[in-house]
Write a protein that holds these residues in place. Structure first.
Motif, PDB file in Angstrom:
ATOM      1  N   THR C 151      41.136  37.196  48.655  1.00  0.00           N
ATOM      2  CA  THR C 151      41.415  38.550  49.128  1.00  0.00           C
ATOM      3  C   THR C 151      40.272  39.520  48.852  1.00  0.00           C
ATOM      4  OG1 THR C 151      42.392  39.102  47.017  1.00  0.00           O
ATOM      5  CG2 THR C 151      43.881  38.275  48.725  1.00  0.00           C
ATOM      6  N   LEU C 152      39.299  39.094  48.016  1.00  0.00           N
ATOM      7  CA  LEU C 152      38.217  39.971  47.557  1.00  0.00           C
ATOM      8  C   LEU C 152      38.757  41.191  46.832  1.00  0.00           C
ATOM      9  CD1 LEU C 152      35.721  39.825  50.563  1.00  0.00           C
ATOM     10  CD2 LEU C 152      35.872  38.375  48.541  1.00  0.00           C
ATOM     11  N   ALA C 153      40.002  41.092  46.385  1.00  0.00           N
ATOM     12  CA  ALA C 153      40.600  42.173  45.600  1.00  0.00           C
ATOM     13  C   ALA C 153      40.214  41.991  44.140  1.00  0.00           C
ATOM     14  CB  ALA C 153      42.111  42.121  45.752  1.00  0.00           C
ATOM     15  N   PRO C 154      40.260  43.055  43.353  1.00  0.00           N
ATOM     16  CA  PRO C 154      39.963  42.899  41.928  1.00  0.00           C
ATOM     17  C   PRO C 154      41.026  42.047  41.258  1.00  0.00           C
ATOM     18  CG  PRO C 154      40.759  45.122  42.397  1.00  0.00           C
ATOM     19  CD  PRO C 154      40.590  44.454  43.701  1.00  0.00           C
ATOM     20  N   ALA C 155      40.600  41.124  40.425  1.00  0.00           N
ATOM     21  CA  ALA C 155      41.552  40.279  39.698  1.00  0.00           C
ATOM     22  C   ALA C 155      42.182  41.095  38.587  1.00  0.00           C
ATOM     23  CB  ALA C 155      40.852  39.053  39.123  1.00  0.00           C
ATOM     24  N   ARG C 156      43.380  40.694  38.164  1.00  0.00           N
ATOM     25  CA  ARG C 156      44.120  41.511  37.212  1.00  0.00           C
ATOM     26  C   ARG C 156      43.571  41.426  35.798  1.00  0.00           C
ATOM     27  NH1 ARG C 156      50.261  41.525  37.174  1.00  0.00           N
ATOM     28  NH2 ARG C 156      49.769  43.457  36.177  1.00  0.00           N
ATOM     29  N   ALA C 157      43.282  40.257  35.338  1.00  0.00           N
ATOM     30  CA  ALA C 157      42.970  40.145  33.907  1.00  0.00           C
ATOM     31  C   ALA C 157      41.689  39.374  33.669  1.00  0.00           C
ATOM     32  CB  ALA C 157      44.122  39.466  33.183  1.00  0.00           C
ATOM     33  N   ALA C 158      40.701  39.568  34.519  1.00  0.00           N
ATOM     34  CA  ALA C 158      39.430  38.887  34.297  1.00  0.00           C
ATOM     35  C   ALA C 158      38.307  39.888  34.482  1.00  0.00           C
ATOM     36  CB  ALA C 158      39.277  37.722  35.287  1.00  0.00           C
ATOM     37  N   LEU C 159      37.402  39.938  33.512  1.00  0.00           N
ATOM     38  CA  LEU C 159      36.316  40.920  33.542  1.00  0.00           C
ATOM     39  C   LEU C 159      34.962  40.247  33.703  1.00  0.00           C
ATOM     40  CD1 LEU C 159      37.509  43.206  30.607  1.00  0.00           C
ATOM     41  CD2 LEU C 159      37.796  43.575  33.043  1.00  0.00           C
ATOM     42  N   THR C 160      34.046  40.977  34.305  1.00  0.00           N
ATOM     43  CA  THR C 160      32.682  40.472  34.480  1.00  0.00           C
ATOM     44  C   THR C 160      31.712  41.626  34.219  1.00  0.00           C
ATOM     45  OG1 THR C 160      32.713  41.066  36.816  1.00  0.00           O
ATOM     46  CG2 THR C 160      33.369  38.818  36.267  1.00  0.00           C
ATOM     47  N   GLU C 167      27.880  35.634  42.807  1.00  0.00           N
ATOM     48  CA  GLU C 167      28.602  34.356  42.727  1.00  0.00           C
ATOM     49  C   GLU C 167      29.358  34.213  41.403  1.00  0.00           C
ATOM     50  OE1 GLU C 167      25.975  31.150  43.551  1.00  0.00           O
ATOM     51  OE2 GLU C 167      27.203  29.790  42.323  1.00  0.00           O
ATOM     52  N   ASP C 168      28.739  34.699  40.337  1.00  0.00           N
ATOM     53  CA  ASP C 168      29.341  34.535  39.012  1.00  0.00           C
ATOM     54  C   ASP C 168      30.481  35.502  38.765  1.00  0.00           C
ATOM     55  OD1 ASP C 168      26.078  33.835  37.606  1.00  0.00           O
ATOM     56  OD2 ASP C 168      27.636  32.475  38.370  1.00  0.00           O
ATOM     57  N   ARG C 169      30.616  36.471  39.646  1.00  0.00           N
ATOM     58  CA  ARG C 169      31.701  37.438  39.425  1.00  0.00           C
ATOM     59  C   ARG C 169      32.938  37.137  40.253  1.00  0.00           C
ATOM     60  NH1 ARG C 169      30.949  41.922  41.297  1.00  0.00           N
ATOM     61  NH2 ARG C 169      29.029  41.600  42.449  1.00  0.00           N
ATOM     62  N   ILE C 170      32.883  36.048  41.032  1.00  0.00           N
ATOM     63  CA  ILE C 170      34.016  35.697  41.885  1.00  0.00           C
ATOM     64  C   ILE C 170      34.943  34.757  41.126  1.00  0.00           C
ATOM     65  CG2 ILE C 170      34.718  34.537  44.018  1.00  0.00           C
ATOM     66  CD1 ILE C 170      32.151  35.484  45.259  1.00  0.00           C
ATOM     67  N   LEU C 171      36.231  34.888  41.412  1.00  0.00           N
ATOM     68  CA  LEU C 171      37.248  34.075  40.741  1.00  0.00           C
ATOM     69  C   LEU C 171      37.822  33.079  41.745  1.00  0.00           C
ATOM     70  CD1 LEU C 171      38.449  34.590  37.811  1.00  0.00           C
ATOM     71  CD2 LEU C 171      40.445  35.454  38.995  1.00  0.00           C
ATOM     72  N   LEU C 264      31.263  45.494  43.756  1.00  0.00           N
ATOM     73  CA  LEU C 264      31.352  45.433  42.302  1.00  0.00           C
ATOM     74  C   LEU C 264      32.790  45.474  41.801  1.00  0.00           C
ATOM     75  CD1 LEU C 264      28.497  47.772  41.022  1.00  0.00           C
ATOM     76  CD2 LEU C 264      28.607  45.283  40.941  1.00  0.00           C
ATOM     77  N   PHE C 265      33.590  46.347  42.445  1.00  0.00           N
ATOM     78  CA  PHE C 265      34.908  46.599  41.873  1.00  0.00           C
ATOM     79  C   PHE C 265      36.051  46.038  42.700  1.00  0.00           C
ATOM     80  CE2 PHE C 265      33.586  49.054  38.339  1.00  0.00           C
ATOM     81  CZ  PHE C 265      32.417  49.680  38.733  1.00  0.00           C
TER      82      PHE C 265
END
Lengths: 488, 375, 279
Positions: C151-160, C167-171, C264-265
């Motif tokens: 969804t490219l939405a911000p994840a709930r409980a994972a920070l970067t 690439e490293d910021r995607i879940l 970013l967000f």
């Protein structure tokens, strides 16, 4: 369960009269001279996190110990070590031959004490665990376990025993709470059993081990404050000072329990003791003496859990013990006898013909054997059918069969086949002509004395398993809560 | 009457009392007392029964201690932390979950992040999408679904249930995972706790089966063994076991079938009957028009009206208030006064009870002669 | 990509700059320089690993962000001074998106910091995005949510961290497990590196390692042997790392198409509007 019809009627009667009805004239439980009364509260949700324990052998001198944060290992063990130290001292101070007797308000408290004991009995000594704690845990487990054997009195759940001696005007389920049960047996002046019991349910606190959730809500706030104030420190003086509000709240609640348990004990003590209760206590003493001897052998092994073989043995032993206790109660107590008669498990009548010296040659045998014959005149037709095996209440070893019966006039004829020999240098006694004779179908078991288990059968199982963190701390207070309504 | 019309009728019946959303526990408990129509209707109408009990003057005390709740939350978060590390470890033990099968999806809130029933419906849709992907055996489909939402049809209405977790791997079945905080001590579980947990698991499994069926998949794909995760001994270390729910499932299906259908409930709900928060008497009258089946076991069954119904039974002098064995001891005679009249006079209300009456009066005579009486 | 000589030269220069900043007590500069230094070291380590792998000798488990092996002077351990710095250091040490609890565990064990409450970490997210909006260049880095691959939405409980590659910021669905395994490896490495001197330090890390390793298969409980634990974690990671990367990479194009802020967000979700009121 025997006594069902009488119990049902007595409940109805009690409901109408507003007061419990007697189910026994004697006390079928031996009470020690100085039993140890115990009441405890646990932190809800945890299996063994004691908030507070009140205990003692003297009503006027309760010992109260609290752990204001029982999830913290240091604080919890301070309570456990103190309690078990006192407990072991109590056990050791008993006169030779006297087993301990732990009196709790209800079965749930006994189960809880079992868990407390179980949680410490395999711990290695050291790191905050005192040797008396481990030893005391083993004793406690043993005492409560023994209770599973019908008739054993080393651990008492008052609700069960009170309910066996009085029938209330509420349901058996509701009898499991000590407060309401006492309210029916001994309501305050001017109140009915129902009113007093409902009031006890509403405003009173449970005797333990779980408090009420509303009480827990208040306590939770105090404990949170306590934890914030001490900020991780567990120094005893600090804990004692900061934990005063928690201590007060828990003590007030447990003192209610303490009073209730003694009140219940008083009611039982007021009844005269049944003869067989003393006899069963003697068996408890023997069993305890064997345990004492065993536990002090250095290589003593303890089973963590009963092995399958031991379980089968225990079950058989328990069933036999249950029948025996029932039979003994009927012998000892006229009210219990009435209950048995109503259930068709006993009969009583006037001996109108007696032939104690009768001898016959049974079919298939060559020699004459002793087969005394007695005919009883009954008030109503016998509830026991032909050929039923019966035991004479005056001497349970005397066993026979109903060989004849008539409806009108109601009579039975009983032929005795066992217990006809001389024992210990004495002639056997039999029902006497013109006297009342009582018989029961409940088999009191072949042997009077309980067969002491082989030490190997029950206790030896596996090596002791050390578990250093058997009782461990909760995680820290950090509980991740995902935030709501995060803006995206 | 159509289901929608009946639902509207139930809503009208609820009046101004607050609504409450059922969960697996309440569904399981409700199905446990199928013969109490009062309970069924109130629950079908989503009435907040604890509020109702309060209005009727017999409030039920809070059910759960904050400490127990907190421990439950702590344990669940311990199981789920580090990307479901413990959950996955137990699944590997119980259902041989292969090592690469650790693709994880969190369904605890919908993408829209709404609230209430709307949210549950959205989450149910998203769960179905995830299930669809998973069952299509897409190699990258998430196979551990946290907080999935499935639905269950109960007596004509749809109940949305939030699962702890669902797990699956290619070529195998879909497993329901239940996380509970009662402990396994020395390999033994308190049977008092185990039974409701098994029932709840069965409710979840049934719900999942229905959801799959609605999606056009075979319900057989759902395993009848549920994975139970709970603490081992005295701390919070997770351990697990499988629960065989087949028996519970059979029982549940039977009860669901027997559960008052819409038409049956409809017949029992008097036209125009509503509950009103304001007027206690009116409320009680309304409730009394719904037939109940009180017995002391109700106090343990999780029904919030237990104290109210008990009070009515006690006031009326019904023997059932004294327990089912007492009720059953006297045949059709079910009132306290009548039983005592029989026992005191020896006279039976009908010829079928004559023997009983004779037994009672005789027994009472013996009892008194032996020294029996009030405490 | 730079040559290995270029990388080494840059690393040397950055180390000198860092020493100077340290000498004059310039924490902000030091923080910034360290960031660049670690990125460069990571690149250099990758080059080394590839070289070693092609020489077909097994390379030792090397968690991203750990200190380079070699005779260079290693910097003294820097302790985070602020919550956001602590979060950044934890994330950088492990090199994967982490949830607040994991960050707290690591921070406490490695740096002995105690995060006041989880609130501090959670409120970070909101504050960071606000700060970015006001002035995107105002800070050297921002703490960002991980971005869901679908969804490219911000994840709930994972920070970067914002300085990481997209690439490293995607879940991906694998990433929570990957992150856990990397956390285990980072902890194992930290245990190995930690000097035995200083009584509390190593013990905390060992306790954390034992706790993290508990759900790993075939390990005795309460084990804190970094070599054994590391091997188990490494072998599982090897099985899923590629799939994890593939999924993440597949979302790169779509992510790049978003605005800077959304890159970013995360992309906010559309709220469903329905006319039906809930019961």
């Amino acid at each position: 369960m025997s006594g069902a019809l009488l119990t049902a009627l007595l409940r109805v009667r009690a409901a109408q009269e507003g007061r419990a009805q007697r189910a026994a004239r004697f006390r079928h439980l031996h009470i020690a001279d100085e039993p140890l009364v115990v009441a405890a509260y646990n932190l809800a949700g945890d299996p063994a996190s004691p908030l507070g324990i009140v205990y003692g052998t003297d009503r006027e001198r309760p010992c109260f110990r609290v752990a204001p944060e029982p999830r913290n290992r240091d604080i919890r063990f301070r309570l456990l070590n103190t309690f078990f130290s006192d407990f072991v001292a109590y056990v050791d101070a008993l006169p030779e031959g006297d087993p301990p007797q732990v009196i709790a308000g209800n079965q749930a408290t006994l189960d809880y004490l079992f868990r407390i004991g179980d949680s410490v009995r395999f711990l290695p000594v050291g790191e905050g665990v005192e040797p008396e704690t481990v030893l005391g845990g083993r004793h406690l487990v043993r005492l409560v376990e023994r209770r599973q054997r019908p008739g054993a009195a080393t651990a008492v759940a008052l609700t069960r025993d009170l309910a066996a001696h009085w029938i209330t005007g509420q349901s058996a389920l509701e009898d499991a709470a000590l407060g309401p049960l006492l309210a029916w047996i001994d309501p305050p002046e001017g109140q009915t059993g129902r009113g007093a019991a409902e009031s006890a349910e509403h405003t009173g606190l449970p005797v333990g081990p779980l408090p009420k959730p509303e009480w827990d809500e208040k306590l939770a706030r105090l404990i949170t404050k306590f934890n914030e104030a001490r900020d991780g420190a567990t120094d005893p003086k600090l804990v004692s000072r900061l934990g005063t509000p928690v201590k007060r709240m828990v003590r007030d609640a447990l003192m209610e329990s303490w009073d209730d348990v003694w009140r219940g004990l008083d009611l039982l003590v007021d009844l005269p003791e049944a003869p067989h209760a003393q006899e069963r206590w003697a068996e408890d003493s023997e069993d305890w003496a064997a345990w004492r001897k065993y536990i002090h052998v250095p290589e003593a092994r303890l089973a963590r859990k009963t092995s399958a073989r031991a379980a089968v043995w225990q079950l058989g032993d328990r069933e036999q013990a249950q029948r025996r206790v029932e039979a003994q109660k009927i012998v000892d107590d006229p009210l219990k006898f009435v209950a048995a008669v109503a259930d068709g498990l006993a009969l009583s009548g006037l001996v109108v013909s007696a032939d104690p010296d009768r001898k016959i040659v049974p079919p298939g045998r060559k020699n004459k054997v002793s087969r005394p014959l007695f005919t009883l005149s009954l008030e109503r037709p016998s509830p026991l059918p032909l050929h039923t095996e019966v035991f004479w209440l005056d001497r349970l070893a005397c066993q026979g069969r109903i060989v004849e019966m008539t409806m009108s006039p109601p009579r039975v004829t009983i032929e005795i086949a066992k217990g006809t020999r001389r024992t210990r240098g004495e002639d056997p006694t039999f029902p006497r002509l013109g006297r009342e004779a009582r018989f029961t179908t409940l088999d009191p078991g072949q042997d009077w004395r309980i067969k002491l288990p082989d030490a190997d059968e029950v206790w030896t199982h596996s090596h002791m398993v050390p578990e250093t963190q058997a009782v461990a701390d909760q995680d820290s207070d950090f509980v991740p809560q995902l935030p709501d309504g995060d803006d995206a | 009457m159509s289901t929608d019309e009946f639902e509207a009728r139930l809503e009208a019946f609820r009046g101004d009392l607050p609504a409450v959303r059922p969960n697996a526990r309440t569904v399981a408990a409700a199905l446990d007392t199928p013969d109490c129509r009062r309970r069924r209707i109130l629950e079908a109408a989503s009435v907040d029964k604890s509020e109702l009990a309060r209005h009727l003057g017999h409030p039920i005390p809070a059910a759960q201690s904050p400490f127990a709740l907190r421990r439950g939350n702590l344990f669940e978060s311990a199981v789920k932390e580090n990307g479901d590390a413990h959950l996955i470890a137990e699944l590997r033990k119980q259902i041989d979950l292969p090592i690469p099968a650790t693709r994880h999806k969190d369904l605890s809130s919908s993408r829209a992040r709404t609230k209430g029933l709307k949210e549950m419906k959205l989450r149910a849709k998203e769960t179905q999408a995830a299930l669809s992907l998973l069952l299509s055996e897409d190699p990258y489909a998430p196979n551990v679904l946290d907080h999935a939402v499935t639905s269950l049809e109960v007596g004509g209405s749809t109940v949305y249930l939030e699962q702890d977790a669902l797990a699956h791997y290619t070529g195998n079945k879909l497993y329901v995972v239940e996380i509970k905080s009662f402990p396994v001590i020395n390999n033994q579980v308190d049977p008092v706790k185990l039974r409701p947990a098994t029932r709840q698991a069965a409710v979840y499994i049934l719900s999942l089966q229905q959801t799959l069926a609605r999606m056009g998949h075979s319900p057989e794909k759902v395993a009848t063994d549920a994975v139970l995760i709970c603490p081992r001994n005295y701390d919070l270390t997770p351990t697990s076991a499988t629960l065989d729910t087949r028996q519970e499932l059979r029982g549940l299906r039977r009860q669901l079938d027997r559960a008052a259908s819409v038409s049956e409930l409809e017949a029992l709900l008097p036209q125009g009957l509503t509950l009103s928060a304001a007027d206690t008497e009116h409320c009680a009258e309304a409730v009394e028009q719904l037939p109940n089946a009180y017995r002391p076991a109700c106090l343990d069954s999780g029904c919030e009206l237990a104290y109210y119904c008990r009070s009515r039974a006690r006031d009326a002098g019904e023997t059932v208030a004294l327990g089912t064995p007492v009720r059953q001891a006297f045949g059709p005679v079910d009132m306290i006064d009548d039983v005592l009249a029989m026992a005191d006079s020896g006279i039976a209300p009908s010829r079928y009870e004559q023997d009983l009456a004779a037994d009672l009066i005789h027994m009472q005579k013996l009892y008194r002669a032996a020294g029996g009486g009030a405490a | 990509m730079e040559s290995i000589e270029g990388l080494s030269a840059r690393i040397n220069q950055l180390q000198n700059e860092a020493n100077e900043a340290l000498a004059r007590g310039d924490v902000d500069a030091l923080t910034r320089i360290r960031e660049h230094l670690q990125a460069a070291e990571r690149q250099r380590n990758r080059v080394w690993e590839e070289a070693l792998a092609s020489a077909s000798s097994p390379s030792p488990p090397h968690s991203p962000g750990s200190r380079a092996e070699g005779p260079e002077e290693s910097l003294p351990v820097v302790t985070p001074t602020t919550a956001r710095d602590a979060v950044r250091m934890a994330l950088t040490d492990v090199g994967a998106p982490l949830d607040p609890k994991q960050i707290q565990l690591w921070g406490t064990a490695k740096y002995r910091t105690s995060f006041a409450t989880s609130r501090a970490v959670y409120s970070l997210r909101r504050d960071e995005q606000r700060a970015w909006r006001q002035n995107p260049d105002g800070r050297f880095f921002y703490i960002c949510p991980a971005i869901s691959h679908d969804t490219l939405a911000p994840a709930r409980a994972a920070l970067t961290v914002s300085t990481w590659d997209d690439e490293d910021r995607i879940l991906s669905p694998y990433t929570p497990r990957v992150a856990y395994l990397k956390l285990v490896l980072a902890t194992a490495a930290a245990v190995k590196e930690c000097p035995a001197a200083g009584p509390g330090d190593r013990r905390q890390l060992e306790v954390l390692l034992a706790k993290l390793a508990r759900p790993l298969p075939n390990l005795p409980p309460r084990l804190a042997d970094p070599a054994v634990v590391g091997e188990v974690a490494e072998s599982e990671l090897a099985l899923i790392a590629t799939a994890d990367e593939d999924i993440r990479r597949a979302s790169l194009e779509r992510l790049a198409a978003l605005s800077d802020e959304q890159r970013l967000f995360g992309q906010p979700l559309k709220v469903h509007s329905t006319s039906r009121r809930h019961a």
